[in-house]
Design a protein around this motif. Structure first.
Motif, short mmCIF file in Angstrom:
data_model
loop_
_atom_site.label_atom_id
_atom_site.label_comp_id
_atom_site.label_asym_id
_atom_site.label_seq_id
_atom_site.Cartn_x
_atom_site.Cartn_y
_atom_site.Cartn_z
N ARG A 99 0.84 -1.19 0.00
CA ARG A 99 0.00 0.00 0.00
C ARG A 99 0.88 1.25 0.00
NH1 ARG A 99 -4.46 1.02 4.61
NH2 ARG A 99 -5.28 -0.94 3.75
N PHE A 100 0.58 2.14 -0.92
CA PHE A 100 1.20 3.46 -0.92
C PHE A 100 0.23 4.43 -0.25
CE2 PHE A 100 2.70 1.19 -4.67
CZ PHE A 100 4.08 1.35 -4.62
N ALA A 101 0.75 5.28 0.62
CA ALA A 101 -0.15 6.25 1.25
C ALA A 101 0.58 7.56 1.46
CB ALA A 101 -0.66 5.71 2.59
N GLY A 102 -0.11 8.64 1.19
CA GLY A 102 0.53 9.93 1.35
C GLY A 102 -0.50 11.03 1.25
N ASP A 103 -0.04 12.23 1.20
CA ASP A 103 -0.94 13.35 1.03
C ASP A 103 -1.55 13.31 -0.37
OD1 ASP A 103 -1.34 15.65 2.96
OD2 ASP A 103 -1.41 16.61 0.99
N SER A 104 -2.75 13.92 -0.51
CA SER A 104 -3.38 13.93 -1.83
C SER A 104 -2.43 14.47 -2.88
CB SER A 104 -4.63 14.80 -1.82
OG SER A 104 -5.41 14.53 -0.70
N GLY A 105 -1.56 15.38 -2.50
CA GLY A 105 -0.64 15.97 -3.46
C GLY A 105 0.61 15.15 -3.71
N ASP A 106 0.76 14.03 -3.05
CA ASP A 106 2.01 13.25 -3.17
C ASP A 106 2.07 12.33 -4.37
OD1 ASP A 106 3.23 14.40 -0.99
OD2 ASP A 106 2.63 12.84 0.44
N GLY A 107 1.03 12.31 -5.15
CA GLY A 107 1.07 11.47 -6.34
C GLY A 107 0.93 9.99 -6.02
N VAL A 108 0.20 9.71 -4.98
CA VAL A 108 0.06 8.31 -4.55
C VAL A 108 -0.68 7.47 -5.58
CG1 VAL A 108 -1.14 6.87 -2.86
CG2 VAL A 108 0.19 8.83 -2.09
N GLN A 109 -1.77 8.01 -6.13
CA GLN A 109 -2.55 7.24 -7.10
C GLN A 109 -1.71 6.96 -8.34
OE1 GLN A 109 -5.33 5.93 -6.14
NE2 GLN A 109 -5.36 7.12 -4.25
N LEU A 110 -0.92 7.96 -8.72
CA LEU A 110 -0.05 7.78 -9.88
C LEU A 110 0.97 6.69 -9.63
CD1 LEU A 110 0.52 9.54 -12.57
CD2 LEU A 110 2.62 10.10 -11.33
N THR A 111 1.60 6.76 -8.48
CA THR A 111 2.59 5.74 -8.13
C THR A 111 1.95 4.37 -8.19
OG1 THR A 111 3.38 7.36 -6.53
CG2 THR A 111 4.30 5.14 -6.38
N GLY A 167 -6.45 -7.54 -1.34
CA GLY A 167 -5.62 -7.93 -0.19
C GLY A 167 -6.24 -7.55 1.14
N ASP A 168 -6.19 -8.49 2.08
CA ASP A 168 -6.72 -8.21 3.42
C ASP A 168 -5.94 -7.10 4.09
OD1 ASP A 168 -8.46 -10.29 3.07
OD2 ASP A 168 -7.96 -11.28 4.96
N ALA A 169 -4.63 -7.34 4.28
CA ALA A 169 -3.80 -6.41 5.04
C ALA A 169 -2.48 -6.29 4.30
CB ALA A 169 -3.57 -6.95 6.44
N PRO A 170 -1.97 -5.08 4.21
CA PRO A 170 -0.71 -4.90 3.47
C PRO A 170 0.46 -5.60 4.15
CG PRO A 170 -1.80 -2.79 3.86
CD PRO A 170 -2.51 -3.81 4.68
N ASP A 171 1.36 -6.14 3.33
CA ASP A 171 2.65 -6.61 3.82
C ASP A 171 3.59 -5.42 3.96
OD1 ASP A 171 2.35 -9.65 3.60
OD2 ASP A 171 1.75 -8.98 1.59
N VAL A 172 3.42 -4.49 3.05
CA VAL A 172 4.31 -3.34 3.00
C VAL A 172 3.47 -2.07 2.90
CG1 VAL A 172 6.10 -2.17 1.67
CG2 VAL A 172 6.10 -4.67 1.84
N LEU A 173 3.84 -1.10 3.71
CA LEU A 173 3.20 0.21 3.62
C LEU A 173 4.29 1.23 3.29
CD1 LEU A 173 0.90 2.33 4.16
CD2 LEU A 173 1.67 2.33 6.55
#
Ligand SMILES: Cc1ncc(C[n+]2csc(CCOP(=O)(O)OP(=O)(O)O)c2C)c(N)n1
Ligand SMILES: Cc1ncc(C[n+]2csc(CCOP(=O)(O)OP(=O)(O)O)c2C)c(N)n1
Ligand code: SF4
Ligand code: SF4
Ligand SMILES: [Mg+2]
Ligand SMILES: [Mg+2]
Lengths: 345, 622, 345, 622
Positions: free
Chosen positions: D25-37, D88-94
């Motif tokens: 899972r990638f997570a960040g601010d809306s401006g961090d380009g998370v969806q793009l990543t 996925g139930d739960a991320p292995d990596v955040l």
């Protein structure tokens, strides 16, 4: 969630709830809420006597941020719900807030009828010419050619003018102001509040995310003086940096025209003098659009008449005074009745 | 048989035959005063101490051309010395004022029933308008019935000739002539009708005179003229009704009064908003005339605005009520969700009519039950009640107010075209005998949060204007305690569960399900709801008289269901659910209790007859 | 139910369906349907190319009686449903019929937006100022004080003016006529039909059962000449039995005033000349109410602009011509794709 | 552990560990380009031949202030060498780009999962905005997980320093730096991303250069820097997917394409009208961009106008489609009745979101099923279908068009927020491989009546403009043959029965219900519908691997139900129905088949996890 405020020392902060505001940074709504709080403080109504009713949209989040009673309802229905609030308790000071989509698209009919009935609501339409909350689709006030997710080639339908529509609905009070005008907005709101009956105020609001700058043609600093006509009842219609321009009425074409004082012998006496009670003038002023004309700001039309809530309550009072001893048992026994005796044993 | 009754000669005085009950239908053109005749006869019958139930059947058109079949208006009354449960399966007597009325109504008559026919309207033009090829008296089509042709028009004109009215007005008295004759047939007193005419037409004394003359003449005709076979005087004993003061009441009146009394018991102002629609508008009309009771009525621009205003009024601390019929109820579904999630009390009246869509607006049906119970986006539970008869609607309305305000929830009350138009004698209650259930508005700011629940899981109700309690509510999900907007997953589960548990818990605040008739276990339970009460009750009692084991269970509280209902139903081998829809309650019972309930379904825009239900019961028990 | 008509010899009867009319005897709707049939015959459209869409109400029974395609829909939604008909097949000649309740109460919003978009519909509002079908409740066009089953003490809300509302919505064509004017109605309808875009026509209609005579103040024979102003583009606004009266415009008050020719030196040259394209004039004419003013009849405002259906179809045509080989398989394969080979055995 | 990853030293080359599947899972601010990543990583993974499913989780606010918890945007991907059924139930990596992202996401992580943390954003201001009292690395709150703190910001700025961008733009490349690192971890090729960057930023070569530099630097960091315990390279084999051409597809795209293909197969023009609402608007946006395919889209003034226009278009002979989510679907209920009674084909898409009322607009739920099946006034049956996954929505859309047009009826298609936003690889079908089902518009006037039915009980569809077929339809009840208005009681019963029989008969035109996994009889059947497909499938297969007898049955056709479903269910001792509502399908199954089905209900605005369902299954079997 409860907010206790002494009604004595009201300041704009008295109207600030404990909820964190969630509009986008830079949204015009911030400036508006500041002005609304200021207006209410100036008016001096006890916050506990005030109700904000809104629909759904960015604008409609408004009630959460006010330390008054508030109802964030459903999309488009705020004028109808507010009508119920006011009729159930006319002593309340009821404000309605919504966006252009909320009040003119899905809610157009309720707006029409609240205005037509002339119920004593202060209706504030935040017009950003876009659907903010649903991420930027065009709205019924968007200009032709607006590109949006639902109109990738540009919109093709003609926009409705909020204020011209309101007059068509029979409005007794219409006004327009701009989010960023920190003195003007409260002044207009105080006038709206003072008007008993439906007061309809269009507040031009910049949506920085989906429609940034769409009003720049008359709100930007450099053009403001030339593109904004600030109305004052009884004063000639002048605008421009040095108030060098004005509006003259051509009775032949029945149209307003922009003139420059001093040019072609035009003097102030040639200009139209603002008359809030003149519906024809109001309709022309409401319809003016930049760049050919300045946008009219302030109270465009105000012509009071009995409010609906007042008339409704007066009828009830009349009915009660005619039948002061209205008794439920008597009601149930109205008309023909007969008695069945104990069965003969 | 003479075409003209006037030719008949004086009848020998004969013993009147005693009857248990009888069904009479008046039918004529919309302009013939049929509804008036019906309601006058109803009063006469009621005053004579019979039980009764009536049902008017209006034409679908506003004002159809005179003489057409679709312009026929009818009024049926079932009255007797026993308890009357329905307006009657099939008329014993039909009074038909013109060929169109004959045409559209004769088919419903009992085999061998009597038709009193105004042959003064028999002419080719009227035959054609009615769709008859010729005179129906001559084409052999009426042999199943006994026909009594009288020139009522002529008799009437004769009777009124001294009253000073012109011919047109004179002719309009013919309904009173017919009423006089029927009064004679059933040994009813004409005096109350005379009194009524005198007060009604006090400003038009000639009209009053004419009507009274016609009434008396009709009655005298019965006394004096020779009657054809089987047309004779009858008599009915008083019914054994509970002693007390009675009036007739329609479902419409009953609902309106019940709501006003409910508001009073709750200590609330009544705010009623609605948009006109057939047949629901009648409640709006009734309440609009009761402003002296502090009632505010609001005719909104549409049904959504109507429920919206009622919700706004509820938020403001009034008893918010809205009403409509099928299409309008459908429009209210989105807003209902708002009332549910903001947990405001609200009453929604649904006078059901035949659907789907516009359907048959003037006809009765029970097909909005699914909509009431299930018809909202999201998990959005509420309370659903139903009225079984005109008089019952009064108590159901009060129950709706009680539950809405005690549980802070919308309540849908289901009625239908039949109940709203039908009338029955009603033992007028003393308002003082009802236990008040005053609303305790929250006024204490101490520890206030708008969504902190009481033991019933109800949240506090606050009147805007209350110092120190300013708060915001809305349609977004709310934090379990503070009511602030919350997107928290666990909180959403908790709130969803709480909303469900609150409504499920209403089962503890309502009576256990009773059995109307019969044992609490057995071979067959007939389970009904709403206006099927009368025919089911009578059908069950008919079958039980033959010693068969069948019970009648009738639901007032449909959602949630009474807490003992599952156990009760499991005690029966078979369950039959008569409904005027394609099977809605039956599905809920099967779902809730896994009982093999079966439907008996009639979707014809008209009530079940007793015999239809009786036949179905017998076939289950054979 | 099928009606086969040769398009060659069209008469009003060509538009008469086999269904028996069920309006009350004497209802104004009878006269209107006669005029509509006449107008259509004169226009000469093949009945099979015509669609009548209506809502619910007495007026809305209209389609059943026309030998054209017809859709009797649900209350208030006819303009929306007709919009779908027209957008799906712009070649059809689409007419919308409804009552004042249907189009201005529950359906006000759809009427507003159909007008605003300027979609090519011919919208006929039968205004009887009452709810006929539901037995006589007051409507949004009912005058203040109207006693009805829902307002036994008289209505207290202000009525909306159908035509002023339509102008407020941005109408490009509005007109008014009266059920009984057998020549005028077809003429107005032909103009409405000729106008490409939303044409909004108010037809004053007498409900003989629930609101009989409510328009007598300007429709009754004896007052008609004095209370009806029949408009003609380019002609001075004159009325009265001998056309002795007229309307003059006072530029100071911006109001129209009734004058008598020959009195106080008034001559025809002082009168306003009707200009269908003038919105200000149109607004004033639409708002005029007897007895102080005559009711304006005929085409009040007509100012054509591109119709919505036309613009929508033009965009689709443009998109198609840009991508003439639009292929579904290619669409599904747009963007990034990759191939999974047969599994290595 | 060093706070700053740059201090780490070169790692010894080690064998990559092989994995079956992994959740990142990638997570960040809306401006961090998370969806793009996320979507770039998805492409990389897909091109490497893995199966996958992704789910983006957008913030509810449009643009929340930077650094706040409610402004956090996340993107999760589950990919592997086996068939992937859920995101996925739960991320292995955040991968967390700021404290707020850590705060809101770390709770979902697997016990012992890895958190890659950009400590470049760690400062008091951001801690406060995230609601941390101090540095979470120092308060002992993160001990359940392995934390890998790196100053991604600093590394990125270093990497981009030669690309000519300013600091602000340089910092915006940090998502690519992180992507590079993750690419390295999972042995993915950076080349496709580089190609994408080059084409995307072809007009801004400096930005392209910076992004590529960051990407490469992140990747190189993995190669060269010393990694903390457990952070090592992994590898995943290609999944065994059916051969062919693939793309990733979201439910939104899939529905839009399916409708266009369906229209083509039916030979109709597509007319789509809608009013914006989250999350349904996406379909409107998708179709609005496809005008080149002759699609007409219409943004109506509200939902009622939207369905109205679609009905009008259907009357005019086009494929009328409307779409919305809960509140908007509720508003369409009245008009749906009109489409049902006029028997016009119509498709209504409902992208379900959390309710009731406005609820939680960006969250998923399955709580509109009752509304879809039951939510109309009158007896108003129609067809209800549901999509189980993004790719499945394509076929469901085509099936909806087929059934709507063949049976002349509205069809409701249920999707949900999850399906509409989730993406999965999709074996792109050949449109030519679908059997066309062209509509045969009636053109022959001979014997035409608009309501004369064919053997499927469907009435004829006529395009206005067709010579000689002019006719009228409407919402009032219609004569069984002629379609003229009819108030006849028998006719109403007949029409009501016909409308019901037509929809019931659809069961003969759809496949029998298949069993997804397991035997056709046994101890336990898990019955699902819609987007619970993935977690149910995987949970059932996990339990089956242990040799337990459990079967998975998943409904596409919800109303009417497949003709063999009752028999099938009766073959199981227990029936478990997982639903994201308080129990809607389960009630229908109990009602229809009297089977003792039980619900497993989750109403949290998020999908079931596999383990939740697995646990419920195991407890049933124990
Ligand atoms: C019945 C219903 N339809 C649609 C929506 C989705 N929706 C929410 S706000 C909105 C419009 C927002 O635009 P506007 O009213 O102009 O307010 P803004 O966000 O621009 O302030 C829409 C379409 C909804 N919540 N409910
Ligand atoms: C959703 C809905 N609400 C209400 C009604 C009831 N209704 C039918 S027609 C009508 C109004 C009739 O008035 P108008 O539109 O002026 O038409 P008229 O009968 O006067 O021609 C109403 C309220 C309905 N059929 N459907
Ligand atoms: S989307 Fe636009 S209107 Fe909405 S909060 Fe953001 S800036 Fe304001
Ligand atoms: S009620 Fe009025 S409008 Fe309706 S048909 Fe009768 S006269 Fe005409
Ligand atoms: Mg907006
Ligand atoms: Mg009307």
């Amino acid at each position: 969630m409860n907010d206790t405020v002494s009604p004595r020392a009201l300041t704009p902060d008295s109207f600030e709830s404990d909820q964190e505001i969630r509009w986008c940074p830079g949204c015009g709504d911030y400036a508006i809420i500041k002005s609304v709080r200021k207006a209410l403080a100036d008016i001096g109504t006890d916050p506990d006597q005030v109700v904000f009713v809104s629909g759904i949209g960015c604008a409609s989040r408004f009630p959460y941020y006010m330390a008054t009673y508030g109802f964030h309802t459903i999309h488009g229905r705020a004028p109808a719900i507010a009508t119920g609030v006011k009729l159930a308790n006319p002593a309340l000071d009821v404000w309605v807030v919504g966006g252009d989509g909320d009040m003119l698209s899905i809610g157009g009919n309720h707006t029409l009828h609240a205005i037509r009935r002339n119920i004593d609501l202060n209706i504030l339409l935040f017009n950003n010419e876009i659907y903010g909350l649903t991420k930027g689709q065009y709205s019924p006030t968007s200009r032709v050619g607006t590109r949006s997710p639902s109109t990738p080639m540009g919109s093709v339908d003609y926009p409705v003018s909020a204020l011209v529509f309101a007059l068509g609905a029979g409005a007794h009070f219409i006004a327009r102001t701009i989010d960023t005008l920190q003195k003007h907005v409260p002044d207009v709101l105080k006038r709206a509040h003072a008007h008993k009956g439906a007061s309809f105020v269009e507040i031009i609001q910049n949506c920085i995310v989906y429609n940034d700058g769409v009003f720049d043609d008359f709100t930007a600093k450099d053009v403001a003086a030339d593109r904004q006509l600030h109305l004052e009842h009884g004063k000639p219609l002048r605008f421009g940096k040095t108030k060098e321009k004005g509006l003259r009425f051509d009775p032949k074409s029945m149209k307003l025209e922009v003139v420059t004082l001093g040019e072609n012998g035009v003097s102030e006496a040639d200009l139209v003098v603002h008359d809030e009670t003149n519906r024809t003038l109001g309709t022309m002023l409401a319809a003016m659009e930049p760049p050919d004309f300045p946008a009219a700001l302030g109270v465009i039309y105000c012509s009071p008449a009995e409010s609906y809530d007042h008339a409704v309550k007066a009828q009830i009072a009349a009915a009660r005074s005619k039948a002061p001893a209205a008794d439920l048992n008597a009601l149930l026994r109205r008309g023909h009745t007969w008695t069945v005796d104990r069965p003969q044993a | 048989m003479a075409m003209d009754g006037s030719a008949a000669r004086k009848q020998e005085p004969a013993e009147r035959q005693e009857l248990d009950s009888v069904v009479v239908r008046f039918a004529g053109d919309s302009g013939d005063g049929v509804q008036l005749t019906g309601s006058r006869f109803t009063e006469t019958v009621a005053l004579a101490g019979n039980d009764l139930e009536t049902f008017p059947d209006f034409p679908a058109e506003i004002r159809a051309p005179i003489g057409t079949t679709y312009g026929v208006s009818a009024f049926q009354i079932n009255f007797g010395s026993r308890v009357i449960m329905t307006s009657g399966d099939a008329p014993d007597v039909l009074v038909a004022f013109n060929p169109a009325a004959l045409k559209t109504n004769v088919g419903d008559l009992k085999q061998g029933g009597l038709v009193i026919l105004d042959v003064g309207t028999f002419n080719d033009k009227n035959f054609e308008k009615a769709g008859y090829k010729g005179n129906p008296l001559e084409d052999g089509s009426l042999t199943r019935h006994r026909i009594f042709p009288i020139d009522v028009s002529k008799h009437t004109l004769e009777a009124v000739k001294d009253s000073g009215v012109n011919k047109r007005d004179g002719l309009r008295a013919k309904n009173f002539w017919a009423l006089g004759l029927v009064d004679w047939m059933y040994d009813r007193d004409v005096a109350p009708t005379i009194k009524w005419i005198e007060s009604k037409f006090s400003k038009e004394p000639e009209i009053a005179k004419a009507n009274i003359a016609a009434l008396k003449a009709g009655h005298a005709f019965g006394e004096t003229a020779e009657m054809p076979d089987g047309v004779r005087g009858f008599t009915l004993r008083r019914a054994e009704l509970a002693p007390g003061l009675y009036r007739t009441i329609t479902g419409t009146e009953s609902l309106a009064y019940g709501l006003i009394v409910g508001a009073k018991l709750a200590g609330l102002d009544l705010f009623f908003s609605s948009y006109p629609i057939t047949p629901a508008s009648a409640v709006l009309h009734a309440l609009a005339g009761l402003k002296a009771f502090g009632v505010t009525t609001f005719q909104a621009e549409d049904e959504i605005a109507a429920i919206g205003a009622a919700i706004g009024a509820a938020y403001a601390g009034a008893l918010g009520i809205t009403s409509s019929s099928g299409p309008g109820i459908a429009l209210k579904t989105e807003a209902l969700g708002l009332a549910i999630t903001t947990e405001l009390p609200l009453i929604v009246l649904d006078t059901q009519r035949a659907g789907p869509s516009t359907g048959m607006p003037t006809k009765t049906e029970q097909s909005d039950l699914n909509l009431a119970v299930y018809g909202r986006n999201g998990d959005a539970p509420l309370i659903v009640l139903s009225a079984r008869s005109p008089g019952d609607a009064f108590d159901v309305a009060i129950e709706a107010v009680r539950l809405a305000t005690q549980f802070m929830t919308p309540v849908i009350v289901l009625s239908d075209t039949y109940i709203s138009n039908a009338a029955e004698p009603w033992l007028v209650p003393d308002v003082g005998s009802y236990e008040p259930f005053p609303v305790g508005f929250r006024t204490n700011p101490e520890g206030f949060h708008p969504f902190v629940r009481d033991e019933k899981l109800a949240r506090p109700w606050v009147k805007p204007g209350t110092p120190g309690l300013a708060h915001r509510v809305g349609g977004l999900e709310k934090n379990y305690n503070s009511g602030n907007i919350s997107y928290d997953p666990i909180n959403h589960q908790r709130m969803t569960d709480a909303r469900k548990a609150k409504i499920d818990g209403v089962a503890n605040a309502i009576p256990e399900q009773a059995v109307e008739q019969g044992e609490t276990t057995g071979r067959l339970a007939v389970v009904g709801w709403g206006s099927t009460y009368g025919p089911i009750y009578r059908a069950v009692s008919n079958v039980r008289r033959d010693g068969k084991a069948v019970s009648h269970i009738h639901l007032r509280h449909i959602w949630p269901m009474p807490r003992n209902l599952g156990e009760l139903l499991k005690g029966f081998d078979q369950i039959l659910v008569p409904e005027m829809n394609t099977g809605q309650l039956v599905g809920m019972l099967r779902n809730q209790y896994l009982v093999p309930a079966e439907g008996l379904n009639k979707v014809m825009g008209r009530p079940f007859t007793i015999s239809e239900i009786e036949a179905a019961i017998r076939s289950k028990l054979d």
